[in-house]
Design an enzyme around this catalytic site. Sequence first.
Site, mmCIF file in Angstrom:
data_model
loop_
_atom_site.group_PDB
_atom_site.id
_atom_site.type_symbol
_atom_site.label_atom_id
_atom_site.label_comp_id
_atom_site.label_asym_id
_atom_site.label_seq_id
_atom_site.Cartn_x
_atom_site.Cartn_y
_atom_site.Cartn_z
ATOM 1 N N SER A 59 0.825 -1.201 0.000
ATOM 2 C CA SER A 59 0.000 0.000 0.000
ATOM 3 C C SER A 59 0.859 1.250 0.000
ATOM 4 O O SER A 59 1.963 1.261 0.555
ATOM 5 C CB SER A 59 -0.864 -0.016 1.266
ATOM 6 O OG SER A 59 -1.348 1.265 1.564
ATOM 7 N N TYR B 44 -2.141 -0.145 10.057
ATOM 8 C CA TYR B 44 -2.378 -0.718 8.724
ATOM 9 C C TYR B 44 -1.092 -0.641 7.895
ATOM 10 O O TYR B 44 -0.646 -1.626 7.305
ATOM 11 C CB TYR B 44 -3.526 0.018 8.029
ATOM 12 C CG TYR B 44 -3.698 -0.375 6.587
ATOM 13 C CD1 TYR B 44 -4.164 -1.647 6.247
ATOM 14 C CD2 TYR B 44 -3.399 0.506 5.555
ATOM 15 C CE1 TYR B 44 -4.324 -2.022 4.926
ATOM 16 C CE2 TYR B 44 -3.556 0.146 4.231
ATOM 17 C CZ TYR B 44 -4.025 -1.120 3.917
ATOM 18 O OH TYR B 44 -4.164 -1.495 2.601
#
Length: 340
Positions: free
Chosen positions: A132, A157
């Site tokens: 990501s 995350y």
Amino acid sequence: MGDSNRAILVTGAAGFIGFHVVKRLIARGDSVIGLDNVNDYYDVRLKQARLAQLTPLEGFQFVKLDLANRLGMKELFAEHPIKRVVHLAAQAGVRYSLINPHAYTDSNIEGFLNVLEGCRHAKVEHLVYASSSSVYGGNTHMPFSIHDNVDHPVSLYAVSKKANELMAHSYAHLYGMPCTGLRFFTVYGPWGRPDMALFIFTKAILEGQPIDVFNQGKMRRDFTYVDDIVEGVVRTLDRPAESNPQWSGDTPDPGTSSAPARVYNIGNHQPVELLRFIEVLEEAVGKKAEKRLLPLQPGDVPATYADIDDLARDVGFKPATPIEVGVPRFVQWYREFYKV
């Protein structure tokens, strides 16, 4: 493509990107095993509707399984001849990682280890996994480059995705297992996720509700259309990572390795200000949004902007769908799906 009896495993097959990747692989004649735990992080009906599109496809087989189920994952790899893996399943979302941090270690750390172990024992040709743009964290040097150091994550995350890159590297190094991580930049498009801005904004505008616009709308995002992501995933999958013989431990380049491990950015490399994104959406919906301008949220970064030179050089592809094309396609899908 390749030997017909060996399948490609796609994890997160009921998810937004996974669904599109499966459709693309099946369309070109691959056999696909789709794995998903169909959790309720967002509306299960949307996941079931995606699966309903996939299950009739010839060459597709669905397995309902949780990544964190160690025995189940071991059996999956033992029972099915798997040649390549596209690992897209994860606990998603930056803001949710502030509420339920354990969901991230279960799926994204434990789950990823189970994927790596499965790949190692099955001698899988190539593992392509989702990383990501959030791994860039506190970096403000633009555009974000895979050759930049990424050691300042600002959400759990992001930590879990950076951990995936490190775990994959160690497996590539120890077992010669080709692994490629793709750092996705704000993916949007038809069948998208209800927790993402485009979906939330579209729903609110159509219902006449106000929208929350963080960082006063000055957020800049490299919005990447899902078809571009799929193209990048499939091209990368067909080109297993190779070791870089030029790599030096004296001047370690984070972007390559002496092991067959790679990471690439996959973004539209044309950052768009959130307020402009909303304008394009308003045009597509045919209605103005009532905006509530709010400060930057914890865990969010003000801007993302991808340097994709390495991806373009190695797989010959650059995402290029502008929001003026992609956003109306999403709105059309949304209207059809929700009958509004």
